[in-house]
Design a protein around this motif. Structure first.
Motif: not given
Length: 357
Positions: A21-39
């Protein structure tokens, strides 16, 4: 539903699987972490976007609510004001360090920058080693526009780069806030520990020194618990007053204090009434009036109800084993031993029944 993706699908957003349930992306040289929690059953869907680093600060920026305005109007909460009417009335700042907030949001552009974030996100938090944004409730992730998500993450990266470092010789850029957080944690922890101790005393008292009239004793214990709880709440109120998080922090601490005072006085009184009781045992021969069974989700209990030996109460009930319940019949004789109690509340020492069959 969980999700994981090696790359963005520009048409449908994230690709979904049942693995993570997580996804990490390299954005502008920084590791940004996305976490989505369903209803959940009682919780709305939630999206967290975070950036890890050492930010040397603690602060929360969120949309101002009616409760925030009320707490400020009565003088309980005090918030850092930037003397910008539009900003101060729409953004609530949970931080006690005026210099840090003023430096971080210096200039019209910086304040507009934060207001733009809070138009789409619920809050922005700086928490030591993490700077993050939260949106709740949020739309289902399949409906999230990927370009908007990327743009929001870039805003987070740009904002994190503006966070000032601590001054020379300082460990934190928000030392006052850090100290207030520790103080709130201590008071809330003590109140919680008091509640836990009271719960333990209550269980001990109910099982080891069962009172003949527990309801009457509970009412009597409130005469002691009420002023103790009032003093505790009064003390907490003045400890938290003047903080930006005063109302939000005071509520749980006050609740734990009241619950703890009631449980300690009730449970502690029962234990004291029995442990320090030096009165002689008194035996009462009574007859079984009735038998009944109570059931809960995980257990079944067997009870006997015997007639009274005192005009102050109509009957007395107690638990027995399943085997004893099967052997004993209505009309059988039981012997109940009681003691007067240190606080003059009679409690039951033992009960023995004599099956007729």
């Amino acid at each position: 539903m969980a999700f994981f993706s090696d790359k963005f699908d520009q048409t449908h957003g994230f690709k979904f699987t049942w693995l993570k349930n997580t996804w990490t992306a390299d954005i502008d040289g920084h590791q940004v972490r996305f976490v989505y929690t369903p209803r959940g059953k009682n919780t709305p869907p939630r999206l967290d976007i975070s950036l890890s680093d050492n930010f040397f600060a603690h602060a929360v920026f969120r949309k101002e609510t009616k409760a925030d305005r009320f707490a400020k109007d009565i003088g309980f909460n005090e918030e850092v004001q930037l003397f910008d009417m539009t900003f101060d009335s729409s953004v609530y700042v949970e931080c006690e360090d005026r210099d840090f907030v003023s430096h971080l949001l210096a200039g019209t552009e910086a304040k507009k920058f934060l207001q733009d974030i809070l138009r789409t996100m619920t809050s922005l938090q700086i928490n030591g080693n993490r700077c993050s944004m939260t949106k709740t409730p949020c739309e289902e992730l399949t409906r999230v526009n990927t370009d908007e998500l990327i743009a929001t993450a870039r805003i987070l990266v740009a904002f994190a780069q503006k966070i000032p470092l601590p001054g020379p010789g300082a460990r934190s850029a928000t030392p006052v806030t850090d100290e207030c957080r520790r103080r709130i944690g201590v008071f809330t922890g003590v109140a919680g520990a008091l509640s836990a101790a009271g719960l333990g005393l209550m269980i001990w008292g109910l099982t080891a020194f069962p009172l003949l009239m527990p309801g009457k004793f509970f009412v009597a214990s409130l005469y002691v618990a009420a002023p103790v709880a009032a003093l505790a709440v009064f003390f907490m109120f003045h400890q938290f007053k003047g903080l930006s998080v005063a109302l939000r922090s005071f509520a749980p601490a006050a609740a734990f204090s009241v619950i703890g005072a009631v449980l300690v006085c009730w449970g502690g009184g029962m234990v004291l009434n029995g442990v320090q009781d030096v009165s002689p045992k008194i035996s009462h021969r009574v007859h079984v009036m009735d038998k009944y069974i109570t059931r809960s989700k995980d257990s079944t209990s067997y009870h006997l109800r015997v007639d009274a030996w005192d005009r102050m109460f109509p009957y007395y009930s107690f638990k027995v084993s399943r085997q004893a319940y099967a052997r004993i019949r209505t009309g059988d004789v039981c012997t109940v031993e009681t003691k007067a109690g240190l606080l003059r509340f009679t409690w039951v020492v033992s009960h023995v029944c004599e099956p007729s069959g």
